[in-house]
Design a protein around this motif. Structure first.
Motif, PDB file in Angstrom:
ATOM      1  N   LEU A 166       0.810  -1.212   0.000  1.00 37.41           N
ATOM      2  CA  LEU A 166       0.000   0.000   0.000  1.00 37.41           C
ATOM      3  C   LEU A 166       0.847   1.267   0.000  1.00 37.41           C
ATOM      4  CD1 LEU A 166      -2.863   1.227   0.157  1.00 37.41           C
ATOM      5  CD2 LEU A 166      -2.687   1.083   2.650  1.00 37.41           C
ATOM      6  N   HIS A 171       2.169   0.898  -8.297  1.00 33.12           N
ATOM      7  CA  HIS A 171       1.160   0.065  -8.947  1.00 33.12           C
ATOM      8  C   HIS A 171       1.473  -1.400  -8.674  1.00 33.12           C
ATOM      9  CE1 HIS A 171      -2.241  -0.071 -11.750  1.00 33.12           C
ATOM     10  NE2 HIS A 171      -1.752  -1.252 -12.119  1.00 33.12           N
ATOM     11  N   TYR A 180      -5.569 -11.230  -7.243  1.00 40.50           N
ATOM     12  CA  TYR A 180      -6.266  -9.943  -7.102  1.00 40.50           C
ATOM     13  C   TYR A 180      -7.296 -10.000  -5.970  1.00 40.50           C
ATOM     14  CZ  TYR A 180      -9.387  -6.052  -8.363  1.00 40.50           C
ATOM     15  OH  TYR A 180     -10.167  -4.923  -8.326  1.00 40.50           O
ATOM     16  N   LEU A 185      -9.512  -3.685  -0.466  1.00 39.99           N
ATOM     17  CA  LEU A 185      -9.986  -2.719  -1.461  1.00 39.99           C
ATOM     18  C   LEU A 185      -8.972  -1.611  -1.727  1.00 39.99           C
ATOM     19  CD1 LEU A 185     -12.321  -1.810  -3.290  1.00 39.99           C
ATOM     20  CD2 LEU A 185     -13.257  -0.555  -1.333  1.00 39.99           C
ATOM     21  N   SER A 186      -8.269  -1.158  -0.699  1.00 44.53           N
ATOM     22  CA  SER A 186      -7.295  -0.069  -0.849  1.00 44.53           C
ATOM     23  C   SER A 186      -6.190  -0.425  -1.837  1.00 44.53           C
ATOM     24  CB  SER A 186      -6.678   0.278   0.505  1.00 44.53           C
ATOM     25  OG  SER A 186      -6.100  -0.876   1.104  1.00 44.53           O
ATOM     26  N   LYS A 188      -6.585  -3.030  -4.208  1.00 44.53           N
ATOM     27  CA  LYS A 188      -7.249  -3.370  -5.474  1.00 44.53           C
ATOM     28  C   LYS A 188      -7.375  -2.151  -6.385  1.00 44.53           C
ATOM     29  CE  LYS A 188     -10.079  -7.342  -4.097  1.00 44.53           C
ATOM     30  NZ  LYS A 188     -11.451  -7.826  -3.834  1.00 44.53           N
ATOM     31  N   LYS A 189      -7.520  -0.967  -5.769  1.00 44.62           N
ATOM     32  CA  LYS A 189      -7.688   0.267  -6.541  1.00 44.62           C
ATOM     33  C   LYS A 189      -6.468   0.581  -7.407  1.00 44.62           C
ATOM     34  CE  LYS A 189     -10.941   2.517  -3.381  1.00 44.62           C
ATOM     35  NZ  LYS A 189     -11.132   3.620  -2.393  1.00 44.62           N
ATOM     36  N   LYS A 190      -5.294   0.075  -7.027  1.00 45.48           N
ATOM     37  CA  LYS A 190      -4.095   0.332  -7.833  1.00 45.48           C
ATOM     38  C   LYS A 190      -3.486  -0.974  -8.365  1.00 45.48           C
ATOM     39  CE  LYS A 190      -0.755   0.634  -3.986  1.00 45.48           C
ATOM     40  NZ  LYS A 190       0.384   1.443  -3.466  1.00 45.48           N
ATOM     41  N   THR A 191      -4.351  -1.941  -8.614  1.00 44.69           N
ATOM     42  CA  THR A 191      -3.897  -3.252  -9.087  1.00 44.69           C
ATOM     43  C   THR A 191      -4.479  -3.586 -10.449  1.00 44.69           C
ATOM     44  OG1 THR A 191      -3.704  -4.088  -6.814  1.00 44.69           O
ATOM     45  CG2 THR A 191      -3.836  -5.728  -8.566  1.00 44.69           C
ATOM     46  N   SER A 192      -3.637  -4.153 -11.310  1.00 40.33           N
ATOM     47  CA  SER A 192      -4.080  -4.663 -12.615  1.00 40.33           C
ATOM     48  C   SER A 192      -3.808  -6.158 -12.672  1.00 40.33           C
ATOM     49  CB  SER A 192      -3.313  -3.981 -13.747  1.00 40.33           C
ATOM     50  OG  SER A 192      -3.488  -2.589 -13.716  1.00 40.33           O
TER      51      SER A 192
END
Length: 366
Positions: A166, A171, A180, A185-186, A188-192
């Protein structure tokens, strides 16, 4: 009216500046970037093969540097392949507990040495592919606008590693939907989600009369090596079956008739010499060897875990069983084991060019 014109002019000017800034950023990225791929060097497995396929594609357009922290099995592998690397020594990463305390000590002891190295080299992007590397490099870098955290294993929901991901990464790349889903959630927002790349390889049929069964991975509990051994002991009297374990290093302690152990070889050799893969992992982020065997329409029997179910539903149809030796034995004792089947529509996501394009899109956003 005049005020409205002024406001509109101001908005258009602002948009023009934004476009100019965006174009500058894109043009800057078109220039050769200096990208660093660090590894410990004491092991070799699917993550290294995937990374090297990415590196091979990136070299066509960017400056790529491979860093190893020790001369070991990986340096020998790279040397054999004619791939250049640099050695940058750090103290040995802890392997035994109390694990978390020792890891923190390791991070602080190596902080200044690694931080100075990063300052001198001024990499544009640091792409970490190993958990140990991710921890020490992200912490020493402290510059979250350039660190890519490639996560290849499933983490516990309340793992302290999530705090590093975090705060110290810009990324995150997850190698599967399974990985994933393990993130809060924190993160997941910057995960591909970017699946591993697989290149087309030529596999020759082996001339041995025996039915050869392979295990690929560490001789660990997580990889289910104990289950593979139990299967062998039940079938060792069957002289028509040959069991071959391909691990990070040669396992000389397992000296049994019809049971061979090898240090990791290239996957072409492994697939050419075997008819069936057994993958009894208890926890897995994806399962590279399953896909490699399956896309060659080889036979695969694997544990019915989330990552393997994802492979079975999206890429290749394989045999999934409850992860107990007796369940594998039921399948092996059948007269016919069906070969794997390819699910064509999603296979493009495993192409090296698709993979590198996905990663480049992430780099551009940094």
């Amino acid at each position: 009216m005049v005020q409205n014109i002024k406001n509109e002019f101001s908005i258009n000017l602002s948009k023009k500046k934004q476009r100019k800034k965006l174009n500058h950023k894109n043009n800057t990225f078109l220039m050769k970037k200096k990208i660093c791929f660090p590894f410990i060097g004491d092991s070799i497995g699917g993550s290294h093969i995937s990374s090297l396929l990415l590196i091979d594609e990136l070299k066509k357009t960017h400056k790529v540097k491979i860093i190893l922290h020790e001369k070991n099995i990986l340096s020998k592998f790279l040397k054999k392949k004619g791939i250049k690397y640099e050695i940058f020594k750090l103290s040995k990463f802890p392997k035994k507990g109390p694990y978390f305390i020792k890891v923190l000590l390791f991070l602080f002891l190596n902080f200044f040495k690694l931080n100075n190295y990063l300052r001198k080299n001024n990499f544009d992007i640091i792409h970490g592919n190993d958990l140990r590397v991710n921890l020490c490099w992200s912490f020493a870098n402290m510059n979250t606008d350039k660190f890519i955290w490639h996560q290849r294993n499933v983490l516990k929901k309340k793992s302290l590693i999530n705090l590093f991901i975090l705060f110290f990464s810009n990324h995150v790349v997850a190698i599967s939907k399974t990985v994933y889903d393990c993130f809060p959630l924190s993160i997941k927002k910057k995960t591909s989600v970017v699946y591993n790349p697989f290149k087309k390889i030529k596999v020759r049929g082996h001339t041995k009369k025996n039915f050869n069964i392979a295990f690929v991975g560490k001789d660990s509990y997580q990889k289910g090596f104990d289950i593979f051994l139990k299967i062998f002991f039940e079938l060792k009297k069957n002289t028509n079956m040959q069991f071959n374990a391909y691990c990070s290093k040669f396992l000389s302690k397992y000296d049994y008739k019809n049971f061979n152990t090898y240090s990791f070889k290239n996957i072409e050799t492994i697939m050419s010499n075997n008819d069936l893969l057994i993958a009894p992992s208890r926890k897995e982020g994806f399962g590279r060897s399953l896909v490699e065997f399956a896309i060659q329409k080889k036979k695969v029997i694997a544990s019915n875990i989330d990552a393997h179910r994802e492979i079975d539903s999206k890429f290749v149809k394989i045999i999934l069983v409850k992860n107990e030796a007796k369940e594998y034995l039921k399948v092996l004792k059948k007269n016919f084991i069906p070969p794997s089947k390819i699910i064509g529509k999603n296979l493009k996501k495993l192409d090296p060019k698709f993979h590198v394009n996905s990663i480049l899109q992430i780099y551009k956003r940094l």
